[in-house]
Design an enzyme around this catalytic site. Structure first.
Site, PDB file in Angstrom:
ATOM      1  N   PHE A 148      44.936  31.408  39.406  1.00 28.86           N
ATOM      2  CA  PHE A 148      46.490  32.573  39.847  1.00 28.86           C
ATOM      3  C   PHE A 148      44.919  34.198  40.292  1.00 28.86           C
ATOM      4  O   PHE A 148      43.999  34.162  39.670  1.00 28.86           O
ATOM      5  CB  PHE A 148      46.404  33.307  38.041  1.00 28.86           C
ATOM      6  CG  PHE A 148      47.640  34.203  38.506  1.00 28.86           C
ATOM      7  CD1 PHE A 148      48.635  34.709  39.811  1.00 28.86           C
ATOM      8  CD2 PHE A 148      47.247  35.759  37.907  1.00 28.86           C
ATOM      9  CE1 PHE A 148      49.227  35.081  39.552  1.00 28.86           C
ATOM     10  CE2 PHE A 148      48.708  37.029  37.701  1.00 28.86           C
ATOM     11  CZ  PHE A 148      49.538  36.659  39.216  1.00 28.86           C
ATOM     12  N   ASP A 186      38.647  31.674  31.866  1.00 30.03           N
ATOM     13  CA  ASP A 186      39.273  31.595  32.154  1.00 30.03           C
ATOM     14  C   ASP A 186      40.205  30.841  31.599  1.00 30.03           C
ATOM     15  O   ASP A 186      40.606  30.087  31.954  1.00 30.03           O
ATOM     16  CB  ASP A 186      40.159  32.507  33.104  1.00 30.03           C
ATOM     17  CG  ASP A 186      41.366  32.868  33.706  1.00 30.03           C
ATOM     18  OD1 ASP A 186      42.159  32.750  32.729  1.00 30.03           O
ATOM     19  OD2 ASP A 186      41.201  33.677  34.446  1.00 30.03           O
ATOM     20  N   HIS A 216      45.048  29.127  31.242  1.00 33.39           N
ATOM     21  CA  HIS A 216      45.838  27.862  30.826  1.00 33.39           C
ATOM     22  C   HIS A 216      45.946  26.953  30.385  1.00 33.39           C
ATOM     23  O   HIS A 216      46.615  25.548  30.427  1.00 33.39           O
ATOM     24  CB  HIS A 216      46.180  27.006  32.772  1.00 33.39           C
ATOM     25  CG  HIS A 216      46.103  27.622  33.720  1.00 33.39           C
ATOM     26  ND1 HIS A 216      45.991  27.128  35.289  1.00 33.39           N
ATOM     27  CD2 HIS A 216      46.822  28.885  34.470  1.00 33.39           C
ATOM     28  CE1 HIS A 216      46.889  27.362  35.729  1.00 33.39           C
ATOM     29  NE2 HIS A 216      46.929  29.018  35.546  1.00 33.39           N
ATOM     30  N   GLN A 240      51.575  35.372  28.502  1.00 29.97           N
ATOM     31  CA  GLN A 240      52.489  35.922  29.876  1.00 29.97           C
ATOM     32  C   GLN A 240      53.742  34.724  29.646  1.00 29.97           C
ATOM     33  O   GLN A 240      53.103  34.054  28.779  1.00 29.97           O
ATOM     34  CB  GLN A 240      51.375  36.018  31.724  1.00 29.97           C
ATOM     35  CG  GLN A 240      52.799  36.611  32.097  1.00 29.97           C
ATOM     36  CD  GLN A 240      52.972  35.239  32.568  1.00 29.97           C
ATOM     37  OE1 GLN A 240      52.626  33.966  32.527  1.00 29.97           O
ATOM     38  NE2 GLN A 240      53.831  35.564  34.497  1.00 29.97           N
ATOM     39  N   LYS A 253      52.663  31.031  30.328  1.00 32.28           N
ATOM     40  CA  LYS A 253      52.256  30.191  29.348  1.00 32.28           C
ATOM     41  C   LYS A 253      52.515  29.388  28.360  1.00 32.28           C
ATOM     42  O   LYS A 253      53.561  29.195  27.669  1.00 32.28           O
ATOM     43  CB  LYS A 253      50.726  31.840  29.127  1.00 32.28           C
ATOM     44  CG  LYS A 253      50.495  32.167  30.121  1.00 32.28           C
ATOM     45  CD  LYS A 253      50.135  31.709  31.511  1.00 32.28           C
ATOM     46  CE  LYS A 253      49.985  31.898  32.912  1.00 32.28           C
ATOM     47  NZ  LYS A 253      48.992  33.147  32.761  1.00 32.28           N
ATOM     48  N   ARG A 293      37.634  54.232  21.256  1.00 31.09           N
ATOM     49  CA  ARG A 293      36.435  53.985  20.050  1.00 31.09           C
ATOM     50  C   ARG A 293      35.511  53.366  19.571  1.00 31.09           C
ATOM     51  O   ARG A 293      35.216  52.270  19.675  1.00 31.09           O
ATOM     52  CB  ARG A 293      37.700  53.987  19.169  1.00 31.09           C
ATOM     53  CG  ARG A 293      38.796  55.549  19.382  1.00 31.09           C
ATOM     54  CD  ARG A 293      40.063  55.300  18.768  1.00 31.09           C
ATOM     55  NE  ARG A 293      40.841  55.846  18.687  1.00 31.09           N
ATOM     56  CZ  ARG A 293      42.035  56.432  19.752  1.00 31.09           C
ATOM     57  NH1 ARG A 293      42.581  54.735  19.725  1.00 31.09           N
ATOM     58  NH2 ARG A 293      42.525  57.308  19.904  1.00 31.09           N
ATOM     59  N   TYR A 298      39.455  60.184  17.123  1.00 30.35           N
ATOM     60  CA  TYR A 298      39.236  61.323  18.609  1.00 30.35           C
ATOM     61  C   TYR A 298      37.951  61.718  18.122  1.00 30.35           C
ATOM     62  O   TYR A 298      36.916  61.917  19.499  1.00 30.35           O
ATOM     63  CB  TYR A 298      40.032  62.541  18.509  1.00 30.35           C
ATOM     64  CG  TYR A 298      41.379  63.107  18.275  1.00 30.35           C
ATOM     65  CD1 TYR A 298      41.825  62.093  19.365  1.00 30.35           C
ATOM     66  CD2 TYR A 298      42.559  63.397  17.223  1.00 30.35           C
ATOM     67  CE1 TYR A 298      43.532  63.004  19.576  1.00 30.35           C
ATOM     68  CE2 TYR A 298      43.557  63.214  16.670  1.00 30.35           C
ATOM     69  CZ  TYR A 298      43.950  63.209  18.503  1.00 30.35           C
ATOM     70  OH  TYR A 298      45.185  63.160  18.622  1.00 30.35           O
ATOM     71  N   ARG A 338      45.874  47.670  23.890  1.00 30.83           N
ATOM     72  CA  ARG A 338      45.924  47.566  23.061  1.00 30.83           C
ATOM     73  C   ARG A 338      47.972  46.178  23.121  1.00 30.83           C
ATOM     74  O   ARG A 338      48.165  46.559  23.699  1.00 30.83           O
ATOM     75  CB  ARG A 338      46.646  48.587  21.113  1.00 30.83           C
ATOM     76  CG  ARG A 338      45.276  49.506  21.445  1.00 30.83           C
ATOM     77  CD  ARG A 338      45.509  50.317  20.911  1.00 30.83           C
ATOM     78  NE  ARG A 338      46.772  51.049  21.433  1.00 30.83           N
ATOM     79  CZ  ARG A 338      46.338  52.618  21.175  1.00 30.83           C
ATOM     80  NH1 ARG A 338      45.220  52.796  21.615  1.00 30.83           N
ATOM     81  NH2 ARG A 338      47.049  53.084  21.093  1.00 30.83           N
TER      82      ARG A 338
HETATM   83  C1  LIG Z   1      47.922  34.335  34.491  1.00 32.83           C
HETATM   84  C2  LIG Z   1      46.376  34.059  34.397  1.00 32.83           C
HETATM   85  C3  LIG Z   1      45.634  34.594  34.426  1.00 32.83           C
HETATM   86  C4  LIG Z   1      46.403  36.766  34.017  1.00 32.83           C
HETATM   87  O1  LIG Z   1      47.030  36.344  33.146  1.00 32.83           O
HETATM   88  P1  LIG Z   1      48.264  38.047  33.108  1.00 32.83           P
HETATM   89  O2  LIG Z   1      48.258  37.720  31.060  1.00 32.83           O
HETATM   90  O3  LIG Z   1      50.189  37.910  33.421  1.00 32.83           O
HETATM   91  O4  LIG Z   1      47.725  39.229  33.267  1.00 32.83           O
HETATM   92  C5  LIG Z   1      44.552  34.963  34.581  1.00 32.83           C
HETATM   93  N1  LIG Z   1      44.291  34.300  35.264  1.00 32.83           N
HETATM   94  C6  LIG Z   1      44.993  33.014  35.085  1.00 32.83           C
HETATM   95  C7  LIG Z   1      44.267  31.613  35.709  1.00 32.83           C
HETATM   96  C8  LIG Z   1      46.393  32.833  34.851  1.00 32.83           C
HETATM   97  O5  LIG Z   1      47.234  31.727  34.701  1.00 32.83           O
END
Ligand SMILES: *Cc1c(COP(=O)(O)O)cnc(C)c1O
Length: 422
Positions: free
Chosen positions: A105, A176, A179, A202, A205, A234, A241, A251
């Site tokens: 992605f 990453d 997936h 997301q 997922k 922070r 603050y 967050r």
């Molecule tokens: C979905 C996805 C992201 C981004 O995640 P979001 O929570 O949608 O910002 C990053 N890398 C890969 C491979 C993804 O499939």
């Protein structure tokens, strides 16, 4: 009489031409939720702590990190910010080069550009579609600072090569894992190998709260840095603050965290089910020349594949040259929620045109995008009977592929995965 028989024979069996649909019911709807989720949401609602850090955020961070045998978890708003924060916390600076794959992605590379670093695209392995370690080694320059290693479709990348390579070249390794919830390499869950593991929650997922993300790490300094950036710079234990770092607000809310605690509880069972169903699908496909799963053989070291996608390659020569679009449309008409995959490697997106980046030759990625089709992860949560019908649908369409060659199709293709799919 004779004419009638002829007419009946001429009528197609394919659903796209009016025949009976093979799959009468859809696969299970994603995401799953039950009474526990209503109760969990209500508790956060009534606590009044709708933002800030509800106690469920800390609980989820701990549970998710422990599940991965990692020391620290830093919950964030999504899996794009998690990458940006991980890169920054790990010391990647504007002008640095970061090696990224083309089959992923867009966020895997746009996060790099967002922090002012330069994505360097390197081709993938033809089997796993993950970064090819030999080509990555060749692409390393004096400016290279990091690798964003995507475990595409839920299949772990070749960590036995990437770990020593990153150590030798002093590169930051960000996994990453958007997936790859629950995927394992040699019995260890992915996300816990690199300097950071980055996950997305997301909507599409394998674990979701609609939106959300988390970083995991074993390094206390990196954890504190990421936590600080995600919370307006922070300091842990500092005053509200008091801002010591250039941070942002990334967050996660208690509503999301409380859903994710339940999602994590369901995950191991779902990973096991997806692997079983995927094995059945693979067995069924072994008799179908036109479609092959990627990878064709699972590496022994992949002790768990997360199957965010069931990825396949289409060989049009095996069906007399029928176009991929036609095949996909005919399969969809049979009730199979299959789609084409990424339309092109991500470097072809306009966003990179005006921004510094390097594209190494990516012939494997290019060819994959021309021939790939995917089933989404929820298909693999169906029962075995449904999977058997899915195989029957594929066989039926392939057996009647000749009709797809000659007959006009007016049904539009649902070319992209269901909206929100990444
Ligand atoms: C979905 C996805 C992201 C981004 O995640 P979001 O929570 O949608 O910002 C990053 N890398 C890969 C491979 C993804 O499939």
């Amino acid at each position: 009489m004779k004419n009638q028989t002829l007419n009946r024979q001429a009528k197609s069996q394919l659903a796209i031409f009016g025949g009976t649909k093979t799959l009468m019911s859809p696969p299970p709807k994603w995401p799953f939720f039950d009474k526990k989720d209503y109760e969990a949401l209500q508790a956060v609602l009534e606590s009044g702590v709708w933002g800030g850090y509800h106690e469920s955020v800390r609980e989820f961070e701990q549970r998710f990190a422990t599940h991965h045998n990692a020391k620290y978890g830093i919950a964030v708003a999504n899996g794009t910010l998690s990458l940006e924060i991980a890169l920054t916390a790990a010391g990647v600076r504007p002008g640095d080069e970061v090696i990224v794959p083309p089959i992923t992605f867009v966020a895997s590379a746009s996060a790099v550009a967002r922090i002012g670093a330069f994505p360097v695209f390197v081709d993938v392995d033809p089997e796993t579609l993950n970064l090819n370690p030999t080509l990555v080694a060749r692409a390393i320059s004096r400016q290279t600072r990091a690798i964003v290693l995507v475990h595409f479709a839920g299949c772990p990348a070749e960590l036995d090569s990437f770990l020593p390579l990153c150590k030798k070249q002093k590169l930051v390794l960000i996994e990453d894992c958007a997936h790859a919830h629950g995927a394992e390499w040699n019995g260890q869950r992915v996300g816990s190998f690199g300097n950071f593991g980055s996950f997305s929650f997301q909507g599409s997922k394998n674990m979701t709260a609609g939106e959300g993300g988390i970083l995991i790490t074993n390094n206390a300094r990196l954890a504190e840095s990421a936590r600080s950036i995600a919370n307006q710079g922070r300091r842990t234990g500092g005053a509200w603050y008091e801002h010591v770092n250039l941070g942002t607000n990334a967050r996660l809310t208690g509503f999301q965290a409380t859903l994710l605690i339940n999602q994590l509880e369901r995950l191991p069972q779902q990973v096991a089910t997806r692997m079983k169903r995927a094995a059945s699908l693979r067995a069924g496909l072994s008799e179908i020349k036109a479609l092959s799963p990627t990878p064709e053989q699972l590496d022994q070291r992949v002790t768990a594949h997360a199957f965010h996608l069931f990825s396949m390659r289409y060989d049009p020569d095996a069906l007399g040259g029928v176009q991929l679009d036609r095949l996909v449309t005919a399969l969809q008409a049979e009730g199979l929620p299959v789609t084409k995959g990424y339309p092109y490697p991500i470097y072809r997106n306009e966003v990179f045109d005006e921004r510094p980046h390097t594209i190494n030759p990516c012939s494997v990625a290019e060819a994959y995008c021309r021939s790939c089709l995917w089933l989404p992860q929820n298909v693999l949560l169906a029962d075995e009977e449904w999977i058997a019908l899915a195989i029957r649908a594929i066989k039926k369409v392939c057996d009647h592929a000749g009709e797809l060659q000659t007959s006009p199709i007016d049904k539009p293709l649902q070319a992209q995965p269901a909206s929100g799919h990444e």
